[in-house]
Enzyme design. Structure first.
Site, PDB file in Angstrom:
ATOM      1  CB  VAL A  14      -0.959   0.000   1.217  1.00 49.09           C
ATOM      2  CG1 VAL A  14      -1.851   1.225   1.193  1.00 49.09           C
ATOM      3  CG2 VAL A  14      -1.813  -1.270   1.237  1.00 49.09           C
ATOM      4  CB  ALA A  33      -5.523  19.232  -1.615  1.00 52.02           C
ATOM      5  NE  ARG A  49      10.858  -4.238   0.149  1.00 53.42           N
ATOM      6  CZ  ARG A  49       9.797  -3.642   0.710  1.00 53.42           C
ATOM      7  NH1 ARG A  49       8.988  -2.917  -0.006  1.00 53.42           N
ATOM      8  NH2 ARG A  49       9.557  -3.797   1.999  1.00 53.42           N
ATOM      9  CB  VAL A 132     -13.791  -0.332   5.790  1.00 51.51           C
ATOM     10  CG1 VAL A 132     -15.005  -1.207   5.518  1.00 51.51           C
ATOM     11  CG2 VAL A 132     -13.512  -0.262   7.286  1.00 51.51           C
ATOM     12  N   GLY A 134     -10.940  -1.203   1.060  1.00 45.87           N
ATOM     13  CA  GLY A 134      -9.863  -0.573   0.268  1.00 45.87           C
ATOM     14  C   GLY A 134     -10.294   0.686  -0.463  1.00 45.87           C
ATOM     15  CB  ILE A 136     -15.290   0.676  -1.899  1.00 43.65           C
ATOM     16  CG1 ILE A 136     -15.073  -0.455  -2.907  1.00 43.65           C
ATOM     17  CG2 ILE A 136     -16.743   1.144  -1.913  1.00 43.65           C
ATOM     18  CD1 ILE A 136     -15.908  -1.698  -2.601  1.00 43.65           C
ATOM     19  N   GLY A 187      -0.775  -9.707  -3.662  1.00 48.85           N
ATOM     20  CA  GLY A 187      -0.750  -8.649  -2.632  1.00 48.85           C
ATOM     21  C   GLY A 187      -2.095  -8.410  -1.963  1.00 48.85           C
ATOM     22  CE  LYS A 205     -10.768  -5.291   5.023  1.00 50.34           C
ATOM     23  NZ  LYS A 205     -10.555  -6.267   3.948  1.00 50.34           N
ATOM     24  N   GLY A 311      -5.213  -4.413  -2.849  1.00 51.35           N
ATOM     25  CA  GLY A 311      -4.238  -4.157  -3.912  1.00 51.35           C
ATOM     26  C   GLY A 311      -3.591  -2.789  -3.732  1.00 51.35           C
TER      27      GLY A 311
HETATM   28  N1  LIG Z   1      -2.486  -5.032   0.787  1.00 50.80           N
HETATM   29  C1  LIG Z   1      -3.737  -4.600   0.674  1.00 50.80           C
HETATM   30  O1  LIG Z   1      -4.398  -4.799  -0.349  1.00 50.80           O
HETATM   31  C2  LIG Z   1      -4.365  -3.844   1.787  1.00 50.80           C
HETATM   32  C3  LIG Z   1      -3.721  -3.648   2.986  1.00 50.80           C
HETATM   33  N2  LIG Z   1      -4.322  -2.944   3.984  1.00 50.80           N
HETATM   34  C4  LIG Z   1      -3.620  -2.683   5.227  1.00 50.80           C
HETATM   35  O2  LIG Z   1      -2.535  -1.812   4.943  1.00 50.80           O
HETATM   36  C5  LIG Z   1      -1.471  -2.053   5.851  1.00 50.80           C
HETATM   37  C6  LIG Z   1      -0.201  -2.337   5.043  1.00 50.80           C
HETATM   38  O3  LIG Z   1      -0.416  -3.484   4.269  1.00 50.80           O
HETATM   39  P1  LIG Z   1       0.577  -3.908   3.082  1.00 50.80           P
HETATM   40  O4  LIG Z   1       1.088  -2.707   2.401  1.00 50.80           O
HETATM   41  O5  LIG Z   1      -0.137  -4.929   2.302  1.00 50.80           O
HETATM   42  O6  LIG Z   1       1.740  -4.598   3.925  1.00 50.80           O
HETATM   43  P2  LIG Z   1       3.218  -4.946   3.449  1.00 50.80           P
HETATM   44  O7  LIG Z   1       3.670  -6.081   4.285  1.00 50.80           O
HETATM   45  O8  LIG Z   1       3.289  -5.047   1.974  1.00 50.80           O
HETATM   46  O9  LIG Z   1       4.027  -3.619   3.880  1.00 50.80           O
HETATM   47  C7  LIG Z   1       4.372  -3.330   5.207  1.00 50.80           C
HETATM   48  C8  LIG Z   1       5.708  -2.591   5.183  1.00 50.80           C
HETATM   49  O10 LIG Z   1       5.998  -2.157   6.506  1.00 50.80           O
HETATM   50  C9  LIG Z   1       7.382  -2.356   6.726  1.00 50.80           C
HETATM   51  N3  LIG Z   1       7.601  -2.452   8.168  1.00 50.80           N
HETATM   52  C10 LIG Z   1       7.342  -3.505   8.991  1.00 50.80           C
HETATM   53  N4  LIG Z   1       7.666  -3.176  10.260  1.00 50.80           N
HETATM   54  C11 LIG Z   1       8.114  -1.918  10.233  1.00 50.80           C
HETATM   55  C12 LIG Z   1       8.622  -1.015  11.226  1.00 50.80           C
HETATM   56  N5  LIG Z   1       8.698  -1.372  12.509  1.00 50.80           N
HETATM   57  N6  LIG Z   1       9.012   0.218  10.842  1.00 50.80           N
HETATM   58  C13 LIG Z   1       8.947   0.599   9.539  1.00 50.80           C
HETATM   59  N7  LIG Z   1       8.479  -0.217   8.557  1.00 50.80           N
HETATM   60  C14 LIG Z   1       8.083  -1.441   8.900  1.00 50.80           C
HETATM   61  C15 LIG Z   1       7.719  -3.632   5.964  1.00 50.80           C
HETATM   62  O11 LIG Z   1       9.106  -3.694   5.690  1.00 50.80           O
HETATM   63  C16 LIG Z   1       6.875  -3.455   4.707  1.00 50.80           C
HETATM   64  O12 LIG Z   1       7.582  -2.771   3.695  1.00 50.80           O
HETATM   65  C17 LIG Z   1      -1.935  -3.215   6.739  1.00 50.80           C
HETATM   66  O13 LIG Z   1      -2.515  -2.689   7.897  1.00 50.80           O
HETATM   67  C18 LIG Z   1      -2.998  -3.893   5.889  1.00 50.80           C
HETATM   68  O14 LIG Z   1      -3.945  -4.579   6.656  1.00 50.80           O
HETATM   69  C19 LIG Z   1      -5.564  -2.396   3.842  1.00 50.80           C
HETATM   70  C20 LIG Z   1      -6.257  -2.561   2.684  1.00 50.80           C
HETATM   71  C21 LIG Z   1      -5.722  -3.326   1.573  1.00 50.80           C
HETATM   72  N1  LIG Z   2      -6.425  -8.952   2.974  1.00 50.64           N
HETATM   73  C1  LIG Z   2      -7.413  -7.988   2.660  1.00 50.64           C
HETATM   74  C2  LIG Z   2      -6.771  -6.761   2.110  1.00 50.64           C
HETATM   75  C3  LIG Z   2      -7.652  -5.612   2.164  1.00 50.64           C
HETATM   76  O1  LIG Z   2      -8.144  -5.179   3.190  1.00 50.64           O
HETATM   77  C4  LIG Z   2      -8.388  -8.566   1.632  1.00 50.64           C
HETATM   78  O2  LIG Z   2      -8.102  -9.642   1.089  1.00 50.64           O
HETATM   79  O3  LIG Z   2      -9.439  -7.957   1.423  1.00 50.64           O
HETATM   80 NA    NA Z   3     -12.606   2.272   1.736  1.00 52.85          NA
END
Ligand SMILES: NC(=O)C1=CN([C@@H]2O[C@H](COP(=O)(O)OP(=O)(O)OC[C@H]3O[C@@H](n4cnc5c(N)ncnc54)[C@H](O)[C@@H]3O)[C@@H](O)[C@H]2O)C=CC1
Ligand SMILES: N[C@@H](CC=O)C(=O)O
Ligand code: NA
Length: 453
Positions: A14, A33, A49, A132, A134, A136, A187, A205, A311
């Site tokens: 994200v 904005a 990275r 919640v 994503g 939407i 992802g 959610k 995503g």
């Molecule tokens: N992937 C998705 O489609 C969606 C994700 N979310 C939420 O968004 C959040 C992030 O999810 P993703 O991007 O998928 O996770 P991800 O695992 O791809 O990214 C998390 C990042 O945080 C970094 N990280 C971990 N611990 C850390 C620390 N102590 N300090 C600094 N960086 C640190 C990791 O190295 C990684 O780059 C989560 O809360 C997830 O539930 C919400 C909606 C959709």
């Molecule tokens: N893991 C979640 C990511 C978005 O919130 C999903 O699959 O919907």
């Molecule tokens: Na949303």
């Protein structure tokens, strides 16, 4: 006007989408904005990275606390996930007077009360559209667009991973594990995918939705949570034959009724479980990783929101929408901002007392039952007799051919029973009795059925 400066904590799926969309659409966003929005600092454990994503113009650090300590940062965006370090960082950012944007539904569903209280006391915003469904804009719809309504119920496909798994299993006959791996590669899945498949993510959610819809505190510990791991391919097939699709739904509903014994039931249902949904409903045809949320309001009637719930860029779309809201309101008196849970915060606790989250035993719904039985005379009559004795009326019965169920010469068969609406507690009692019958050969499958009309 001076641009607002944003610090990103975590630049994974994200976070990288947020950086890219903000860079690509920066001119349009500035016009909307009224000022620029610039990511000037990024913290990630993997600094190499992170650097490869943001290039040279942004400060990259390994310690998220350096971002919070930077007095130039106006908004901290938490995209690390989980309840551990993320909770500490969000509370520290609030204490430092930063506005916070987060996609972390787990954190808000479990610790939302503490976080919203801290933000209220500091006069800062905690925004969470991405948490919640994503991309939407369901938080905005519930909190602002539908704010004139008494919300009656909300039902949604709010986990993309499980919807993707159910769709691929049904359409391509693929195995559960194969599809889950693909969802992880794309992802969609959480860091711990059991949160997806066991219904926990959807319940996070649904918990947030219930608070915004009904003005009650976030109470994840009261949610009923059941995932898709116990679903069998046979149930998906039988549901199709009966004109239904199986979907993992997050449901929250205001309920008020008088029971036969004269007692009143009043509260909010908060539940996540697989459901049979009529195949003709729009929501039953939401496939792959797509999400859809159906909201029933007393004035507006039914409204449906559909789109990508997971995503990189779809979720970034919601994160940036929150940043734009903050950029527009950053100089406003906190009392004039939209409250995070749509209701004035001092009203939440009292509403929570008046509208408690109901135990599952008090939920009324109809059911699909699949009962593996010995293929002999009288079995069906004994089962329907026990259901009738518990006051449960039957809508339809389907008996499969033993050969179809267990192969040629099989002595077992499946009885499929659809019931009319009944109280879950009564169904529990009836199923406990039926399960004891010597002719019932396996644990009974029970899937709730929602007409959604
Ligand atoms: N992937 C998705 O489609 C969606 C994700 N979310 C939420 O968004 C959040 C992030 O999810 P993703 O991007 O998928 O996770 P991800 O695992 O791809 O990214 C998390 C990042 O945080 C970094 N990280 C971990 N611990 C850390 C620390 N102590 N300090 C600094 N960086 C640190 C990791 O190295 C990684 O780059 C989560 O809360 C997830 O539930 C919400 C909606 C959709
Ligand atoms: N893991 C979640 C990511 C978005 O919130 C999903 O699959 O919907
Ligand atoms: Na949303």
């Amino acid at each position: 006007m001076k641009p607002i400066q944003v610090g990103l904590l975590g630049i994974g799926t994200v976070g990288s989408g947020t950086f890219q969309v903000l860079a690509r659409n920066q001119e349009e966003i500035r016009r909307r904005a009224g000022r620029g929005i610039e990511i000037t600092m990024v913290a990630d454990l993997d600094t190499a990275r992170a650097r490869s994503i943001v290039g040279d113009g942004v400060r990259v650090v390994g310690d998220a606390r350096e971002v919070i300590a930077n007095p130039d940062i106006d908004v901290v965006v938490e995209l690390i996930g989980g309840y551990g370090i993320a909770k500490a960082l969000v509370l520290e950012a609030i204490a430092a007077g930063k506005h916070v944007v987060t996609a972390n539904k787990a954190l808000l569903a479990v610790h939302g009360q503490e976080i919203f209280k801290a933000a209220h006391e500091q006069g800062v915003v905690v925004a969470f559209e991405a948490a919640v469904a994503g991309g939407i804009p369901i938080i905005k719809a519930l909190r602002e667009g539908l704010t004139a309504n008494q919300i009656q119920w909300v039902a949604g496909i709010i986990n993309g991973t499980t919807n993707f798994i159910l769709s691929e299993m049904r359409d391509k006959g693929l195995d559960f594990d194969v599809v889950l791996k693909e969802a992880q590669r794309l992802g969609y899945a959480e860091a711990d995918p059991t949160f997806d498949i066991e219904g926990v993510d959807a319940a996070h959610k649904a918990t947030i939705i219930s608070a915004i819809a009904f003005g009650i505190p976030v109470q994840f510990d009261k949610a009923y949570v059941e995932g898709i791991t116990k679903l069998a391919a046979a149930d998906i097939k039988y549901a199709e034959q009966l004109g239904y699709r199986i979907k993992l739904l997050g449901i929250t509903k205001r309920t008020e009724r008088l029971q036969a014994d004269g007692t009143a039931v009043r509260g909010v249902e908060l539940r996540v479980h697989p459901c049979l949904v009529p195949a003709k409903r729009l929501i039953a045809n939401v496939e792959g990783a797509m999400n859809a949320v159906l909201v029933q309001g007393d004035a507006v009637g039914a409204t449906l929101y559909y789109g990508k719930g997971a995503g990189s860029e779809p979720t970034a779309s919601a994160v940036i929408a929150d940043l734009i809201d903050i950029a527009r309101l950053i100089d406003a008196d906190p009392a004039h901002r939209v409250p995070p849970l749509a209701f004035q915060s001092h009203t939440l606790a009292a509403a929570g007392g008046e509208l408690p989250v109901l135990p599952m035993a008090d939920v009324v719904t109809s059911y699909y039952l699949r009962i593996r039985v010995a293929d002999e005379a009288g079995v069906l009559a004994r089962i329907t007799g026990l259901l009738a004795g518990a006051g449960i009326s039957i809508d339809a019965v389907l008996q499969r051919e033993a050969d179809e169920v267990g192969g040629e010469g099989s002595t077992q068969t499946d009885l499929i029973i659809l019931t009319h609406e009944t109280r879950e507690g009564d169904m529990d009692a009836a199923l406990a009795q039926i399960q004891q019958l010597p002719t019932v050969l396996a644990p009974i499958t029970r899937i709730r059925k929602e007409e959604l009309n």
